[in-house]
Enzyme design. Structure first.
Site, PDB file in Angstrom:
ATOM      1  N   LYS A  15       0.817  -1.224   0.000  1.00 50.21           N
ATOM      2  CA  LYS A  15       0.000   0.000   0.000  1.00 50.21           C
ATOM      3  C   LYS A  15       0.849   1.272   0.000  1.00 50.21           C
ATOM      4  CE  LYS A  15      -2.376  -0.859   3.425  1.00 50.21           C
ATOM      5  NZ  LYS A  15      -2.830  -0.535   4.711  1.00 50.21           N
ATOM      6  N   ARG A  91     -10.170   0.933   9.759  1.00 50.50           N
ATOM      7  CA  ARG A  91      -9.815  -0.468   9.992  1.00 50.50           C
ATOM      8  C   ARG A  91     -10.972  -1.274  10.553  1.00 50.50           C
ATOM      9  NH1 ARG A  91      -3.520  -0.951  11.654  1.00 50.50           N
ATOM     10  NH2 ARG A  91      -2.795   0.578  10.156  1.00 50.50           N
ATOM     11  N   ARG A 125      11.194  -9.571   6.105  1.00 53.79           N
ATOM     12  CA  ARG A 125      11.543  -8.154   6.068  1.00 53.79           C
ATOM     13  C   ARG A 125      12.592  -7.811   7.129  1.00 53.79           C
ATOM     14  NH1 ARG A 125       6.826  -3.728   6.449  1.00 53.79           N
ATOM     15  NH2 ARG A 125       6.623  -4.498   8.579  1.00 53.79           N
ATOM     16  N   ARG A 157      12.326  -6.200  12.860  1.00 51.74           N
ATOM     17  CA  ARG A 157      11.583  -5.434  13.859  1.00 51.74           C
ATOM     18  C   ARG A 157      10.879  -6.371  14.824  1.00 51.74           C
ATOM     19  NH1 ARG A 157       8.652  -0.792  10.484  1.00 51.74           N
ATOM     20  NH2 ARG A 157       7.035  -2.354  10.525  1.00 51.74           N
ATOM     21  N   ARG A 168      -1.846  -9.597  13.610  1.00 54.11           N
ATOM     22  CA  ARG A 168      -2.306  -8.446  12.828  1.00 54.11           C
ATOM     23  C   ARG A 168      -3.148  -8.899  11.629  1.00 54.11           C
ATOM     24  NH1 ARG A 168       3.022  -6.565  13.706  1.00 54.11           N
ATOM     25  NH2 ARG A 168       3.599  -6.722  11.535  1.00 54.11           N
TER      26      ARG A 168
END
Ligand code: ZN
Length: 215
Positions: A15, A91, A125, A157, A168
């Site tokens: 996004k 959301r 990532r 992270r 999530r």
């Protein structure tokens, strides 16, 4: 033309990249609630201090707080003149209804990338702890694991662990998929295949948006 667009997609669907390309194409400002939150906290604004209290206690920001911030952002001249590409909000169904209470929306686009693909992308990532440049196991920095841009340490992270990512993605299925449906019920939803090269995905998005607006 002032385009008022809401961009949906799972985390890791691209996004951010697509918002930047669409902002360039349509001249509408990218309004990212995630960026706005991070900036407000970093700058220590009134909203930033409020937001930090909620986040430090592990709570989500109440819808009315987020809607207040978005209302202020929408009142600024660039949005008034050129519309918006809203990213990261709404959301939930409640947030979607709140948003439609403060503005009309031309179209919502759902950037569809399957759950297993984003799970793989997110878990591979790696991020520079200093400047935030993003790498992955497939595309590491030249000298592992030192940032090409600033020489900082490139790390995974804490919120990119498999467990945190799954939580999530589950929240997205539970809360956000019904929020997307609200735009569908109003005939204001296009679903776009988000797989492939960023420039190809962008071309698909622009074609779908233009076709919808021409109806
Ligand atoms: Zn760096």
């Amino acid at each position: 033309m002032a385009l008022k667009l809401v961009l949906f997609g799972r985390q890791g669907a691209g996004k951010g990249t697509q918002s930047a390309l669409l902002a360039k194409h349509y001249g509408a400002p990218h309004v990212s609630t995630g960026d706005m939150l991070r900036e407000a906290v970093a700058e220590g604004t009134e909203f930033g201090r409020q937001a930090k209290q909620y986040m430090d206690s592990g709570a989500l920001l109440p819808d009315e707080v987020m809607l207040g911030v978005i209302t202020e952002r929408f009142a600024q001249p660039d949005v008034q003149a050129n519309g918006f590409l809203l990213d990261g909000f709404p959301r939930t169904v409640g947030q979607a209804e709140g948003l439609l209470g403060i503005t009309d929306v031309d179209l919502a686009v759902n950037l569809e990338v399957p759950r297993d693909v984003v799970l793989e992308r997110l878990s591979s990532r790696r991020v520079c702890a200093n400047c935030g440049t993003i790498y992955s196991l497939a595309e590491p920095p030249t000298h592992p694991w030192t940032c090409d841009v600033c020489g900082g340490e490139v790390v995974q992270r804490a919120d990119d662990t498999a467990e945190a990512i799954s939580a999530r993605l589950e929240a997205y299925e539970r809360d956000t998929v019904p929020a997307i449906a609200i735009f569908g019920q109003r005939g204001k939803l296009e679903t776009i295949d988000g797989l492939g090269r960023p420039e190809d995905v962008s071309a698909r998005l622009v074609a779908a948006i233009d076709a919808h607006l021409a109806r």
